[in-house]
Design a protein around this motif. Structure first.
Motif, PDB file in Angstrom:
ATOM      1  N   PHE A 184     -65.110  24.879  20.090  1.00 44.03           N
ATOM      2  CA  PHE A 184     -66.857  25.242  19.820  1.00 44.03           C
ATOM      3  C   PHE A 184     -67.058  26.783  21.293  1.00 44.03           C
ATOM      4  O   PHE A 184     -66.645  26.995  21.632  1.00 44.03           O
ATOM      5  N   SER A 185     -68.725  26.444  20.972  1.00 38.70           N
ATOM      6  CA  SER A 185     -69.128  27.787  21.613  1.00 38.70           C
ATOM      7  C   SER A 185     -68.954  27.755  23.107  1.00 38.70           C
ATOM      8  O   SER A 185     -69.655  27.046  23.404  1.00 38.70           O
ATOM      9  N   GLU A 241     -75.590  27.441  22.121  1.00 36.17           N
ATOM     10  CA  GLU A 241     -75.392  27.178  21.079  1.00 36.17           C
ATOM     11  C   GLU A 241     -76.877  26.934  20.364  1.00 36.17           C
ATOM     12  O   GLU A 241     -77.962  26.205  20.932  1.00 36.17           O
ATOM     13  N   SER A 263     -75.094  35.554  25.203  1.00 33.49           N
ATOM     14  CA  SER A 263     -75.497  34.410  23.442  1.00 33.49           C
ATOM     15  C   SER A 263     -77.351  34.900  23.665  1.00 33.49           C
ATOM     16  O   SER A 263     -77.496  35.214  22.322  1.00 33.49           O
ATOM     17  N   ALA A 268     -68.687  31.074  18.925  1.00 33.65           N
ATOM     18  CA  ALA A 268     -69.793  31.620  19.232  1.00 33.65           C
ATOM     19  C   ALA A 268     -70.330  32.538  17.705  1.00 33.65           C
ATOM     20  O   ALA A 268     -71.013  32.476  18.176  1.00 33.65           O
ATOM     21  N   ALA A 314     -72.205  29.710  15.961  1.00 35.68           N
ATOM     22  CA  ALA A 314     -72.920  28.943  16.583  1.00 35.68           C
ATOM     23  C   ALA A 314     -74.314  30.148  16.544  1.00 35.68           C
ATOM     24  O   ALA A 314     -75.660  29.545  16.523  1.00 35.68           O
ATOM     25  N   HIS A 315     -74.533  31.166  16.788  1.00 33.25           N
ATOM     26  CA  HIS A 315     -75.573  31.637  16.727  1.00 33.25           C
ATOM     27  C   HIS A 315     -75.866  32.477  15.508  1.00 33.25           C
ATOM     28  O   HIS A 315     -76.826  33.154  15.279  1.00 33.25           O
ATOM     29  N   TYR A 367     -70.321  24.845  11.767  1.00 33.19           N
ATOM     30  CA  TYR A 367     -70.135  24.784  13.696  1.00 33.19           C
ATOM     31  C   TYR A 367     -70.708  23.751  13.787  1.00 33.19           C
ATOM     32  O   TYR A 367     -70.377  22.871  14.917  1.00 33.19           O
ATOM     33  N   ARG A 368     -71.794  23.585  12.932  1.00 34.76           N
ATOM     34  CA  ARG A 368     -72.419  22.419  13.669  1.00 34.76           C
ATOM     35  C   ARG A 368     -71.460  20.563  13.840  1.00 34.76           C
ATOM     36  O   ARG A 368     -72.391  19.613  14.296  1.00 34.76           O
ATOM     37  N   ARG A 414     -69.828  21.136  17.391  1.00 32.19           N
ATOM     38  CA  ARG A 414     -70.423  21.652  18.251  1.00 32.19           C
ATOM     39  C   ARG A 414     -69.912  20.705  19.108  1.00 32.19           C
ATOM     40  O   ARG A 414     -70.052  19.474  19.219  1.00 32.19           O
TER      41      ARG A 414
END
Length: 336
Positions: free
Chosen positions: A168-169, A173, A251, A277, A280-281, A318-319, A322
């Protein structure tokens, strides 16, 4: 039942680094989700040599972990320069035998190295494989970020069960990342010195092509110094060097930029917190090669696909893994 886990890592930030930063992020997720506290123990080369000996480390685990479960972040070269930390596995065997029901869960960030005969990794590979197999069989739970790594473990252990979960990032998130149309035409390269050097050097042609195709106006370089300074420009676009920044600032920067570049080949992207990352962004994720159906979503400079559609697919991918998903899995493995 105990509600605390001891996480063993090679080293902890600062400076920011992959495994230690990931362990800190997992500790936060475990606390926020299942309500599991973490104590982090660094056992890499920076620790005193007397600590990195089987008997001494077993005694340390007895004092600091006791009957609490242990989560080991395993990357052989992180604990020993030659990638064979036999003392670590010996110590864990002693600790497990010292109390009934003690649980060990291992996250294999890597399994073993390989290479051509003129490199040391070729000659050390067999010893590293045996040690990884021994550790996998000792563990009550096994996790890795790549299906490829799972197959390596299963091959050496005759089918030990291994969960696969991409990383994960470690810089946040966002709940709802803004659309690409609301962002600056900016590309971000961040991470460790080596990865950033590869982006400008080995992967420079691909990076330049992406800058032209996306109409990038500026490249922002984020991360600790070392490994060669970033060039003054990429494809005629100025490079702004920001140095190392707090996670919250990284972030915000990612959420306001259209694209991010990860200097990893596609088959290894699932182990990259930098790539995580970017996804996630809600950025347009770029990497060092051409992906396929078995790799995470990446944008290709030659692609005609809508930019936002690629970013949306990457965010959806990604989700599925997470930080909260990781916390739930490790909660089950550590406290079944």
């Amino acid at each position: 039942m105990a509600t605390e886990v001891v996480q063993i890592v090679p080293r902890l930030p600062p400076p920011a680094e992959g495994v230690g930063s990931f362990a800190e992020g997992l500790a936060a997720a475990l606390a926020a989700g299942p309500g599991i506290g973490s104590r982090l123990l660094a056992a890499g080369p920076a620790a005193p040599e007397s600590v990195r000996e089987a008997g001494a480390f077993a005694a340390r685990l007895e004092r600091e972990a006791g009957d609490a479960p242990i989560l080991l972040h395993y990357v052989g070269y992180g604990y020993e320069p030659r990638g064979c930390p036999g003392w670590l596995v010996d110590a864990l065997e002693t600790w497990k035998a010292g109390g009934k029901g003690r649980r060990l869960v291992t996250l294999f960030h890597e399994v073993y190295a390989s290479g051509p005969p003129w490199r040391s990794s070729f000659w050390l590979s067999l010893a590293q494989r045996r040690l990884a197999a021994r550790l996998a069989l000792l563990s009550d739970g096994r996790v890795t970020s790549l299906a490829h790594y799972r197959s390596l473990i299963e091959r050496r252990t005759r089918g030990a069960e291994v969960a696969v979960l991409p990383v994960f990032s470690t810089v946040g998130e966002p709940a709802e990342p803004p659309p690409l149309s609301a962002r600056a035409r900016r590309l971000v390269i961040f991470g460790g010195p080596g990865a950033r050097a590869r982006a400008y050097g080995r992967d420079g042609v691909r990076l330049e092509s992406a800058c032209r195709r996306l109409g990038i106006e500026e490249v922002w370089d984020v991360g600790p110094p070392g490994g060669g300074a970033a060039p003054p420009e990429v494809a005629g676009r100025p490079v702004r060097r920001l140095g190392e920044l707090p996670a919250a600032e990284v972030s915000a920067l990612l959420a306001g930029s259209i694209a991010g570049f990860a200097a990893y080949p596609p088959r290894f992207l699932a182990k990259s917190t930098v790539f995580a990352a970017c996804c996630a962004h809600g950025m347009l994720p770029l990497c060092a090669g051409v992906g396929d159906g078995d790799t995470p979503p990446v944008w290709q400079p030659a692609s005609s696909e809508d930019f936002q559609a690629v970013a949306d697919r990457a965010l959806a991918w990604y989700r599925g893994h997470r930080a909260g998903v990781h916390a739930a899995l490790y909660g089950e493995l550590l406290f079944p």
